[in-house]
Design an enzyme around this catalytic site. Structure first.
Site, mmCIF file in Angstrom:
data_model
loop_
_atom_site.group_PDB
_atom_site.id
_atom_site.type_symbol
_atom_site.label_atom_id
_atom_site.label_comp_id
_atom_site.label_asym_id
_atom_site.label_seq_id
_atom_site.Cartn_x
_atom_site.Cartn_y
_atom_site.Cartn_z
ATOM 1 N N ASP A 6 -5.519 41.258 20.176
ATOM 2 C CA ASP A 6 -5.505 40.606 21.496
ATOM 3 C C ASP A 6 -6.122 41.538 22.551
ATOM 4 O O ASP A 6 -5.617 41.661 23.666
ATOM 5 C CB ASP A 6 -4.101 40.153 21.898
ATOM 6 C CG ASP A 6 -4.124 39.178 23.074
ATOM 7 O OD1 ASP A 6 -5.218 38.803 23.524
ATOM 8 O OD2 ASP A 6 -3.024 38.793 23.552
ATOM 9 N N HIS A 11 -9.304 44.772 31.308
ATOM 10 C CA HIS A 11 -9.362 44.472 32.747
ATOM 11 C C HIS A 11 -9.822 45.735 33.466
ATOM 12 O O HIS A 11 -9.762 46.829 32.904
ATOM 13 C CB HIS A 11 -7.979 44.064 33.271
ATOM 14 C CG HIS A 11 -7.476 42.767 32.723
ATOM 15 N ND1 HIS A 11 -8.053 41.553 33.028
ATOM 16 C CD2 HIS A 11 -6.459 42.496 31.866
ATOM 17 C CE1 HIS A 11 -7.403 40.591 32.394
ATOM 18 N NE2 HIS A 11 -6.434 41.125 31.674
#
Ligand code: ZN
Length: 431
Positions: A311, A315
Site C-alpha cells: 500500500d 505524500h
C-alpha cells in the site's frame, strides 16, 4: 548480456525448491537452474555478468499488488518513474498501481495514457488497475470489459469502497466473466465519522477521532457474500482487523475464491507505538491493537492470509507534517517491505524463507494471473536477491521514492535487497 547467479539459496515455491543452486539468465530468460554451472565454460562462449549470491536468498522477483504511483495528477508526490525506481530498490519486479490518480483511470483513454507513461518511464513491470466506477464516484460502472481488453489487470475502487452493493455486484459479474479479480478496499464510509487512527484507548488519550474495526469488517463480510453470489475472485486489500482474518478463514473453508493481503505496517506496529499525534502513523486502515496484529500474524502463518502488499502511498513532506487531523492517509512502503518481513516474520519464525517467496511473489502472481513469480527454466528472468542477515538502520533520506513519509525511519532492521533483475536486466544493485 547474460547473468550467472552463483551459490544462492534458490527459493521457488512453484516447484517447492529450496536449496543451493546457480541460475543462468540468457537474454531475458532463465535457461539453467543447476548446481555448479561452469562459469568458465559460459564465459568462453558469451559475455556474462557473474553475481556471487553466497549466503543470500534468490527469489522469484517480488510482486506488489498495491501501490500508488500518483501519476497523472499528483506528480509532486510520486511518478511512475520514481515509483518504479523505488520498487526496484525494494526488490519488486512487478507492481500494480491503483487507479485513484487525477483523472481517475476509469476509461480506455486514461488507461492508454497510463500505459504510454509506463512504456516510457517504468523500470519494473507495471500492471495498471482500473477503477470500478466512473470518477470513483460510486454511481456508474466503468466499461470494465473494454478496460480489461486494453490491459487492466484488475479493478478496484481503492481509497474507498463501492458503497452501492448492487453496483458492486454488477461489477463482480463482469469481473468473473472477464477473468479478473476485484481488489477490495473495505471501508464503510458511513461509519468512519472523521476518524484518523484506530478507535480505542490510544485515540482517546491523544484526543483524536477513531476508526473502529467494524468500518472494515462490515465491508469484508459484504464483499465475501457478493463473491459467493457472483463467483467472482475477490482479493481483500490491506486487511487490518481480527475479524477480517476470521471472515477470510470462513470463506476459505467454504471454498470461496477469496484471498487476503496484509501490509508490513499492520503486522509490525500496534496502536501503542503511536506516542504522539504524528501524521506518519496515519494510514487507512489504521494500525490496530495487539489482538488484531497477533491474528494477522497467525493468519499469515496458517495460510489464511495469502499475500504481503505495501500500500505504498507517498505524500509530500509538507502534507505529512503536523497533526493527523489534517494530513492525508498513507505511508510509503516499497523500500522497507523486505526488511520488515525479514525482521518481523522470518526472524521470529512466523514464516520460512520459501514461504516468504510464496507470499511476496508466487501468490501475488496467481491472484492477477501473470506468468511470473517462479524461477523455472524457460520463464522470464524476474529475480530478487536478498541478504537476509544484513543489518541496517532505515533512513528515509535514502529512499528513491519521492515520499519520505514512514514511521520506520531510524528503525534497526535485518534483510536487505542486493540485486533486482527485471526481464533479464539488472535494474537495481546494492554493491
Ligand atoms: Zn486502500
Amino acid at each position: 548480456m547474460n547473468i550467472l547467479i552463483k551459490n544462492g539459496r534458490v527459493l521457488d515455491p512453484a516447484t517447492d525448491k529450496d536449496g543451493i543452486y546457480d541460475i543462468l539468465v540468457t537474454d531475458n530468460i532463465i535457461t539453467k537452474v543447476e548446481s555448479n554451472i561452469d562459469e568458465d565454460a559460459i564465459k568462453s562462449e558469451q559475455e556474462c555478468k557473474v553475481i556471487d549470491a553466497s549466503n543470500q536468498f534468490v527469489m522469484p522477483g517480488l510482486i506488489d499488488l498495491h501501490v500508488h504511483f500518483r501519476e497523472p495528477g499528483f506528480e509532486y508526490k510520486e511518478t511512475i518513474k520514481t515509483g518504479s525506481l523505488s520498487a526496484a530498490r525494494g526488490g519488486f519486479t512487478s507492481v500494480c498501481p491503483m487507479p485513484n490518480t487525477k483523472p481517475v483511470i476509469d476509461s480506455v483513454e486514461m488507461l492508454e495514457k497510463e500505459l504510454d507513461i509506463i512504456k516510457r518511464d517504468a523500470v519494473v513491470n507495471v500492471y495498471p488497475v482500473a477503477a470500478i466506477t466512473k470518477g470513483m464516484k460510486g454511481e456508474e460502472l466503468t466499461d470494465i470489459r473494454e478496460l480489461v481488453k486494453h490491459g487492466a489487470i484488475a479493478i478496484s475502487e481503492d481509497g474507498k469502497s463501492v458503497m452501492n452493493s448492487s453496483l458492486l455486484r454488477e461489477a463482480m459479474k463482469i469481473a468473473k466473466e472477464t477473468g479478473i479479480p476485484v481488489l477490495s478496499h473495505c471501508e464503510d464510509i458511513n461509519l468512519v465519522e472523521g476518524g484518523v487512527m484506530n478507535k480505542g484507548e490510544r485515540s482517546e488519550e491523544l484526543g483524536l477521532k477513531g476508526i473502529s474495526n467494524a468500518v472494515e469488517d462490515i465491508i469484508v463480510a459484504r464483499d465475501i457474500m457478493l463473491a459467493k453470489e457472483t463467483g467472482c475472485r475477490l482479493h481483500l486489500c490491506h486487511c487490518s482487523t481480527y475479524d477480517s482474518v476470521r471472515l477470510i478463514e470462513e470463506a476459505k473453508k467454504e471454498g470461496l475464491p477469496v484471498t487476503g493481503e496484509v501490509c508490513p505496517h499492520h503486522f509490525s506496529l500496534t496502536e501503542e507505538d503511536i506516542v504522539a499525534d504524528d501524521a506518519n502513523y496515519k494510514m487507512n486502515p489504521p494500525i490496530r491493537t495487539k489482538k488484531d496484529v497477533d491474528e494477522l500474524i497467525a493468519g499469515i502463518h496458517n495460510n489464511i492470509m495469502d499475500i504481503i502488499s505495501t500500500d505504498h502511498a507517498p505524500h509530500s513532506e509538507e502534507e505529512k507534517t503536523g497533526s493527523m487531523t489534517k494530513a492525508p492517509f498513507g505511508i510509503v512502503g516499497l523500500e522497507t517491505s523486505v526488511s520488515l518481513v525479514v525482521t518481523e516474520l522470518l526472524d521470529k519464525g512466523v514464516i520460512t524463507p520459501l514461504k516468504m517467496a510464496e507470499i511476496m511473489s508466487y501468490n501475488p502472481a496467481k491472484v492477477i494471473g501473470i506468468d511470473r513469480g517462479t524461477l523455472q527454466v524457460g520463464k522470464v528472468a524476474d529475480i530478487t536477491i536478498i541478504d537476509p542477515n544484513k543489518e541496517y538502520v532505515i533512513d528515509k533520506n535514502e529512499f528513491v521514492s519521492k515520499g519520505k513519509n514512514t514511521p520506520f525511519d531510524g528503525k534497526k532492521v535485518k534483510g536487505k535487497v542486493m540485486t533486482t533483475i527485471v526481464n533479464g536486466k539488472i535494474v537495481y544493485s546494492e554493491c
